[in-house]
Design an enzyme around this catalytic site. Structure first.
Site, mmCIF file in Angstrom:
data_model
loop_
_atom_site.group_PDB
_atom_site.id
_atom_site.type_symbol
_atom_site.label_atom_id
_atom_site.label_comp_id
_atom_site.label_asym_id
_atom_site.label_seq_id
_atom_site.Cartn_x
_atom_site.Cartn_y
_atom_site.Cartn_z
ATOM 1 C CD GLU A 89 -2.758 -1.212 2.169
ATOM 2 O OE1 GLU A 89 -2.796 -0.487 3.070
ATOM 3 O OE2 GLU A 89 -3.671 -2.222 2.181
ATOM 4 C CE LYS A 125 -10.718 -3.371 3.971
ATOM 5 N NZ LYS A 125 -9.852 -4.532 4.394
#
Length: 428
Positions: free
Chosen positions: A204, A335
């Site tokens: 990330e 999400k």
């Protein structure tokens, strides 16, 4: 009326070099949009199921079956429906799949179609996606929860906590918060170099040094914040994603930093951290099925810190309802690919907000250049977004979209800041 006329799909690559699904939708008025689907490295047991090909191709991770599902079953199910009727579209998707976990057609196929339809409808309406989904009052820019030091499943190191984040809570605008986060990120690189630690990047965009443990990582970030001239705890706070399910096993409990621990011992450790550092949020501090542990932890420190359910809730309204009844956690991680349609995502957020739970919009470790979650964060007024470090274009794309939205809103824009977090709400 903006009728869905054509639906297409293809296999593309995500930021980790793994295949994912991209869906395109054309409406009868000529409006066109596409959406790409992310995927996670640490996934919850209760998430909606992605459809992968298996076999040798792409190590079994191909998505040609999901693409075929879009073309052969999803397209016929939604062609002819008004794209502005999102709930109708998503119900048609659920009916076409027919399983509780979306495993027949795949959550990746369903989500791609759901989001592409929403984008096409926004285009047809002449509105930005955040305005189309959020309505006339959507105006709050989220605090970026920047994952600047990676561990766990996101890095090949001995650090058990998956994400160490900075939250620029004291900024006046999103633009300023992004600058502060980027400055801390670059300062952390110099701190790591000075100490002879690795500055390679995790999935990330955060650094992935092999440090001794949680406290050393927090100390390094604290030094980096000070190096920028920003004030730790006032300008920039800290946050964790522990992803505890990744190191929990039945019988032995939590294997964390070299020892086996009980939920009570993990909770005592978190209480110690919250007292020692300006931590505003801890995500997945305990296993996804450790309901008793979650309830006890929430009772213990829930008035001091945000306790975010990711694997615990998997953006599922039914799991969230159970948590609300039990008193587990005080925030929901959102999400879109955990649940598989936009409607169900919005229902989960609405349920959370109606019951006093905070929400944090989130990316996955396997991302694309798709910026939908940036718009959704503003649309639902979540006040927080987690989309990685200010590095790697698939992460930065979301931040840049938020800059555009803030500019678009002009004087109407408001940056969420510290009030996005329970720690400050309880302190008054």
């Amino acid at each position: 009326m903006s009728i869905i006329e054509q639906v297409g799909a293809r296999e593309i690559l995500d930021s980790r070099g793994n295949p994912t699904v991209e869906v395109e939708v054309l409406l009868d008025d000529g409006s066109f949009a596409r959406a790409a689907v992310p995927s996670g490295a640490s996934t919850g047991e209760h998430e909606a199921v992605e459809l992968r090909d298996g076999g040798d191709r792409y190590g079994g991770k191909g998505v040609e079956k999901a693409v075929e599902a879009v073309l052969s079953e999803i397209a016929p199910a939604i062609i002819g429906i008004d794209a502005t009727e999102q709930r109708t579209v998503d119900q048609a998707l659920l009916d076409a799949d027919g399983t509780p976990d979306k495993s027949r057609l795949g959550a990746n196929a369903l989500l791609g179609a759901s989001l592409a339809v929403a984008r096409a409808a926004a285009e047809s309406s002449g509105l930005d996606l955040f305005r189309y989904v959020g309505g006339p009052n959507a105006h709050v820019l989220p605090v970026p929860m920047m994952n600047i030091l990676n561990g766990g499943a996101h890095a090949d190191t001995g650090v058990d906590v998956q994400e160490f984040m900075v939250a620029p809570i004291g900024a006046a605008t999103f633009k300023e918060s992004l600058r502060w986060g980027a400055e801390v990120y670059h300062a952390l690189k110099s701190v790591l170099k000075e100490k002879g630690l690795a500055t390679g990047l995790g999935d990330e965009g955060g650094f992935a040094p092999d440090v001794a443990g949680t406290k050393e990582a927090l100390d390094l970030i604290s030094v980096a914040i000070g190096k920028t001239g920003l004030v730790l705890g006032t300008d920039v706070a800290l946050a964790l994603d522990v992803a505890a399910t990744e190191f929990y096993t039945d019988g032995t409990g939590y294997k964390f930093e070299g020892s086996n621990r009980t939920a009570a011992e993990m909770s005592a450790f978190y209480a110690e951290l919250v007292d020692a550092y300006p931590i505003v949020s801890i995500e997945d501090p305990l296993d996804e099925d450790d309901w008793d542990g979650w309830v006890a932890l929430t009772d213990q420190i829930g008035n001091k810190v945000q306790l975010v359910g990711d694997d615990l809730f998997v953006t599922n309204p039914e799991r969230l309802e159970e948590g609300i009844v039990k008193g587990a956690a005080n925030a929901l991680l959102v999400k879109v690919n955990q649940i598989g349609t936009l409607t169900e995502t919005l229902d989960a957020v609405d349920l959370a907000h109606r019951n006093g739970y905070k929400t944090m919009m989130s990316h996955r470790s396997g991302e694309t250049e798709d910026t939908t979650i940036a718009d959704l964060a503003v649309a639902v007024g979540s006040g927080q977004i987690k989309t990685g470090a200010p590095a790697r274009s698939e992460r930065v794309a979301k931040y840049n979209q938020l800059l555009r939205i803030e500019e678009n809103l002009g004087d109407a824009a408001r940056y969420a800041g510290e009030v996005a977090f329970p720690r400050f709400a309880f302190e008054g």
